[in-house]
Every structure is written in structure tokens, then in C-alpha cells.
Design an enzyme around this catalytic site. Structure first.
Site, PDB file in Angstrom:
ATOM      1  N   ARG A 197      10.711  12.980  24.034  1.00 22.09           N
ATOM      2  CA  ARG A 197      10.197  14.040  25.076  1.00 22.09           C
ATOM      3  C   ARG A 197      10.617  15.436  24.589  1.00 22.09           C
ATOM      4  NH1 ARG A 197      12.391  10.185  28.996  1.00 22.09           N
ATOM      5  NH2 ARG A 197      10.695   8.708  29.305  1.00 22.09           N
ATOM      6  N   PHE A 202      -1.060   7.743  29.448  1.00 19.71           N
ATOM      7  CA  PHE A 202       0.210   6.790  29.967  1.00 19.71           C
ATOM      8  C   PHE A 202       1.394   7.444  30.308  1.00 19.71           C
ATOM      9  CE2 PHE A 202      -2.280   5.233  26.093  1.00 19.71           C
ATOM     10  CZ  PHE A 202      -3.125   3.938  26.657  1.00 19.71           C
ATOM     11  N   ASP A 216      -3.001   8.106  33.943  1.00 20.62           N
ATOM     12  CA  ASP A 216      -2.257   6.728  34.322  1.00 20.62           C
ATOM     13  C   ASP A 216      -3.177   5.985  35.154  1.00 20.62           C
ATOM     14  OD1 ASP A 216       1.059   5.581  33.518  1.00 20.62           O
ATOM     15  OD2 ASP A 216      -0.117   4.573  35.044  1.00 20.62           O
ATOM     16  N   ASP A 224       1.639   7.118  24.724  1.00 23.64           N
ATOM     17  CA  ASP A 224       2.656   6.414  24.831  1.00 23.64           C
ATOM     18  C   ASP A 224       2.464   5.054  25.498  1.00 23.64           C
ATOM     19  OD1 ASP A 224       5.364   5.490  24.890  1.00 23.64           O
ATOM     20  OD2 ASP A 224       6.213   6.627  26.763  1.00 23.64           O
ATOM     21  N   CYS A 226       5.640   0.699  21.304  1.00 24.81           N
ATOM     22  CA  CYS A 226       7.014   0.129  21.660  1.00 24.81           C
ATOM     23  C   CYS A 226       7.060  -1.070  21.428  1.00 24.81           C
ATOM     24  CB  CYS A 226       7.215   0.428  23.153  1.00 24.81           C
ATOM     25  SG  CYS A 226       6.092  -0.219  24.242  1.00 24.81           S
TER      26      CYS A 226
HETATM   27  N1  SAH Z   1       5.342   7.710  28.978  1.00 25.87           N
HETATM   28  C1  SAH Z   1       6.066   7.294  30.015  1.00 25.87           C
HETATM   29  C2  SAH Z   1       5.977   5.567  29.991  1.00 25.87           C
HETATM   30  C3  SAH Z   1       4.721   5.095  29.724  1.00 25.87           C
HETATM   31  S1  SAH Z   1       4.919   3.123  30.340  1.00 25.87           S
HETATM   32  C4  SAH Z   1       7.263   8.039  30.152  1.00 25.87           C
HETATM   33  O1  SAH Z   1       7.717   8.668  29.292  1.00 25.87           O
HETATM   34  O2  SAH Z   1       8.150   7.488  31.090  1.00 25.87           O
HETATM   35  C5  SAH Z   1       3.205   2.860  30.303  1.00 25.87           C
HETATM   36  C6  SAH Z   1       2.273   3.391  31.363  1.00 25.87           C
HETATM   37  O3  SAH Z   1       1.064   2.982  31.087  1.00 25.87           O
HETATM   38  C7  SAH Z   1       2.755   2.520  32.720  1.00 25.87           C
HETATM   39  O4  SAH Z   1       2.978   3.777  33.596  1.00 25.87           O
HETATM   40  C8  SAH Z   1       1.081   2.047  33.019  1.00 25.87           C
HETATM   41  O5  SAH Z   1       0.921   2.126  34.445  1.00 25.87           O
HETATM   42  C9  SAH Z   1       0.107   2.673  32.297  1.00 25.87           C
HETATM   43  N2  SAH Z   1      -0.810   1.849  31.682  1.00 25.87           N
HETATM   44  C10 SAH Z   1      -1.044   0.751  31.246  1.00 25.87           C
HETATM   45  N3  SAH Z   1      -2.047   0.444  30.867  1.00 25.87           N
HETATM   46  C11 SAH Z   1      -3.115   1.579  30.758  1.00 25.87           C
HETATM   47  C12 SAH Z   1      -4.347   1.828  30.795  1.00 25.87           C
HETATM   48  N4  SAH Z   1      -5.161   1.136  30.179  1.00 25.87           N
HETATM   49  N5  SAH Z   1      -4.723   3.281  31.158  1.00 25.87           N
HETATM   50  C13 SAH Z   1      -4.029   4.038  31.728  1.00 25.87           C
HETATM   51  N6  SAH Z   1      -2.525   3.874  31.908  1.00 25.87           N
HETATM   52  C14 SAH Z   1      -2.026   2.534  31.485  1.00 25.87           C
END
Ligand code: SAH
Length: 395
Positions: free
Chosen positions: A211, A227, A249, A299, A339
Site C-alpha cells: 500500500r 477490489f 468492490d 488486488d 494472493c
Molecule cells: N485490497 C484490499 C483487499 C481486497 S480483498 C485491501 O487492501 O484490504 C478482495 C475484495 O474483492 C473483497 O472485498 C471482495 O468483496 C471483493 N470482490 C470479490 N470479487 C469481486 C468482484 N468480482 N468485483 C468486485 N469486488 C469483488
């Protein structure tokens, strides 16, 4: 007396290299009665003692080794020593980043298979994912109370992999009073999290360094944070002078928390958007609308759960990376992550390179990223390495 197993000839090699797993197929003979989580001594076919672990009758990984030292007993003191050693190894990182939230124990890589412990301010959140970890819950709690007398303890073992161990998902308070919301700080940024309902143990601690790196490119930039979850990449980017951050998200709850995270950091909420959308669809739509961004963060959640799913996952990664590259201005920055532990690093790099070709863009890899140092990888356990990322410049 501890029960024991003897391995088939030639199957001792990984244990001699201190890899902590014994597969069912490696076991030749079993001596004594064993129940789930029981401690068992493991011998090579020539009766050399190899290690002492926990019996998981329902799993393919039938034993997870607690110790490679013959005299070491699996008692309260064992868990205390392991947790103290793990904490000691993190002190420099904690001081360097001013952390009030960090991973205390990273399972196999901290020589406690199946045990993950995160600390969020005065709350410890643990995941006990193997039969052995589950069996020794009381010892783990005792050791945690010794190390962190002021902390409440929550168990967040609501994870599907427990099924493979024959264990049910479980969420319970193990000690003290657990608040509905906790605030931690990393790199000067505050993060609100919901320990009972947040993802994993409540937050993604592993992305901390990334980050800060992503934010270092954000000055005066328009950033699309895909995401976004609770928006921590956005908090960092705005704190580093981003002109605008669009959080995207599927979860409205996560987006609401993202807004509150900007507020508690006294960042300008007017410089942020919060869009509830499927990233796969939205990137396509933006592309056909001709939208442009200066920086994009990808992410996504874990796409790969099994080796059989790897091809499909590659298609998913390629898809979002290709669209993201198309959406970037010349000179734009893509911070892209995987991940998935089952996704090899070189394959991930190849997928991103293929995405560049398909997007018709020339791309440079500027930085190669990985998980933060409180998520170490034991040299005997390469499986502990799961998070990889690239900072790409799209020409
Ligand atoms: N970048 C974040 C962590 C991401 S976790 C951080 O730094 O904390 C992954 C996220 O993707 C979750 O919040 C989940 O709700 C979202 N997600 C999963 N599939 C998705 C999709 N198809 N479109 C949008 N968001 C999605």
C-alpha cells in the site's frame, strides 16, 4: 507413551529437510491408538526418529510436525516458546512501521502448523485450522495470555479448510471482551476493522508495504482501486496526495467501511468515489466508454483453490489485467496482485505480460512485490509464499 507411525522407505526425505507435512500415502505402519489432534512420533522405515506432530485422520496431510527436536514436549511451554520466538522476530518491523496491527504467528512458517494469530490493538484473533491446533486450543490461549496479558482473544476459525480436517467452522470469544470494531495504525494510516465479520481475521495485513509503495505513485493522480475492500489502498493514496480515488468492490458493507476509514484519517471524502460493482464487468464497461485513469490497483481475492483451477484463474488474471492496461493513460501505473499460493510467481508474471500483448500496450515491470515481513516464509516451507505483485508502467 506417545503413539507412533513408521513411514514407507524413501518417504522421510521431506521431513529430513524440515518440511512439516506427512501425507497419508507416506505412512506405512501405525502403532497405538490415535484420535484427531493426538501427538504422534514419526519414524523413518529404518526406525530413525524424524519428528513429533499432530494426527489429522481426515486430511490428506495426515500429520503436521510440531517439533523436530526429540526432547521437546507439546505442552503449554512449547506454545509459549513458539509464540515468544515469533513475536521476537517481528519487533524490528513493528518499530519500523509503528504497527498496532500485525500477524503474530504465521502457522507453518512460525513452526505452529494450522495456527494463525493476528493482533489488532488489544485484540488477538486466531484461526485454528488443523486437528492439532484445534486440540491444543487451551494451551494456545494460556500462552497468549502470558505474552499479551492485556489482550482479549477471539477465534475466527470460520474457514472452509477446516472441513478437510473434519472440523466445523467456529467463531467464539476465547478470553475477555471483544469490541465490534477495532482501530489499528500502520505507516501513520488508521484502519477500522470488524473482527467478527471482516475477511480472514478482519483485515489484510499482508498488503501493508505494498500500500505504501502503490501510494508513492499516487501524487496528483486519478486512481482506480479495484477490489477495494475497506479502502486501505485508498487511504494511503489520498494521504499521499492523490487527486481522486475510485474504490470499487461488490460489497456495499466494505465500501461503507472504506468511507469511514477516509473520515477517521481526516482525508477529503470528496476526492473519493465508492462504486459497488463487479470489477470484471466494470472494467469492460469503462473500456468501451473510453475511460482513462492514471493508476489502477488490482488486488483480487484468491482465484485458485486447487491445481485443477489454475488455468481458469490465469484467464481471470489475464482478463482484468488486460482491461486495466487499456484503461491507463500513457505512463500510467498498474499495481497488480495475486494472493493465490498455487499461482507460481513466474506464471503470474507471464500472465501479466500476455495481458500487455492482448491490450496492445508496452509495459515495464518496475517493482516486484510480496507479502509483508510479519508473513514470513520458512525456508523449509515454500508454500508459505503466496502474495506476489507487480508495479507496472504502461507506456
Ligand atoms: N485490497 C484490499 C483487499 C481486497 S480483498 C485491501 O487492501 O484490504 C478482495 C475484495 O474483492 C473483497 O472485498 C471482495 O468483496 C471483493 N470482490 C470479490 N470479487 C469481486 C468482484 N468480482 N468485483 C468486485 N469486488 C469483488
Amino acid at each position: 507413551m506417545t503413539s507412533s507411525v513408521v513411514l514407507h522407505p524413501q518417504r522421510e526425505k521431506s521431513l529430513l529437510r524440515h518440511h512439516p507435512w506427512v501425507f497419508a500415502s507416506a505412512i506405512d505402519k501405525q502403532k497405538g491408538k490415535l484420535r484427531a489432534g493426538d501427538t504422534v512420533d514419526v519414524y523413518a522405515s529404518d526406525n530413525t526418529w524424524l519428528g513429533r506432530g499432530a494426527w489429522s485422520p481426515h486430511s490428506q496431510i495426515q500429520i503436521r510436525i510440531w517439533t523436530f527436536e526429540r526432547d521437546e514436549v507439546i505442552d503449554n511451554g512449547f506454545f509459549l516458546r513458539r509464540i515468544e520466538a515469533a513475536l521476537e522476530g517481528r519487533q524490528a518491523l513493528i518499530a519500523r512501521n509503528g504497527l498496532t496491527g500485525f500477524r503474530v504467528v504465521a502457522a507453518e512458517s512460525d513452526r505452529l502448523p494450522g495456527v494463525t494469530i493476528d493482533k489488532y490493538d488489544n485484540l488477538l484473533v486466531c484461526q485454528l485450522l488443523s486437528a492439532g491446533a484445534d486440540k491444543h486450543r487451551a494451551k494456545i490461549v494460556w500462552a497468549l495470555q502470558k505474552c499479551f496479558p492485556d489482550c482479549a482473544i477471539l477465534e475466527r476459525s470460520d474457514v472452509a479448510v477446516r472441513k478437510k480436517e473434519g472440523l466445523e467452522p467456529l467463531v467464539q470469544v476465547l478470553h475477555g471482551e471483544v469490541a465490534d470494531e477495532v482501530c489499528i495504525e500502520e505507516n501513520g494510516i488508521k484502519v477500522l476493522l470488524d473482527p467478527r465479520r471482516g475477511h480472514k481475521t478482519g483485515f489484510y495485513l499482508d498488503q501493508r508495504d505494498n500500500r505504501a509503495i502503490a501510494a508513492s505513485y499516487a501524487l496528483d493522480k486519478t486512481v482506480l482501486n479495484c477490489f477495494s475492500y475497506t479502502g486501505t489502498f485508498a487511504s494511503y493514496a489520498l494521504a499521499n496526495g492523490a487527486k481522486k480515488v475510485i474504490n470499487m468492490d461488490v460489497s456495499q458493507e466494505a465500501l461503507s467501511m472504506a468511507r469511514r476509514n477516509l473520515e477517521i484519517n481526516q482525508l477529503d471524502v470528496n476526492r473519493a468515489d465508492f462504486i459497488q460493482a463487479d470489477v470484471f464487468q466494470a472494467l469492460r464497461d469503462y473500456s468501451s466508454e473510453g475511460r482513462k485513469f492514471d493508476q489502477i490497483i488490482l488486488d483480487p481475492p484468491k482465484f485458485v483453490d486447487s491445481k485443477a483451477g489454475l488455468n481458469r484463474a490465469c484467464r481471470g488474471y489475464k482478463d482484468i489485467n488486460m482491461y486495466a492496461m487499456q484503461l491507463l493513460e500513457a505512463g500510467g501505473i498498474l499495481c497488480t496482485f495475486s494472493c493465490s499460493g498455487l499461482m507460481p510467481t513466474d506464471l503470474f508474471h507471464k500472465v501479466v505480460a500476455d495481458a500487455a500483448l492482448d491490450a496492445g500496450r508496452q509495459v515495464q515491470f518496475l517493482e516486484r512485490l510480496s507479502q509483508a515481513a510479519d508473513h514470513p516464509v520458512a525456508s523449509s516451507y515454500p508454500e508459505g509464499y503466496y502474495l506476489k505483485g507487480l508495479v507496472c508502467r504502461v507506456l
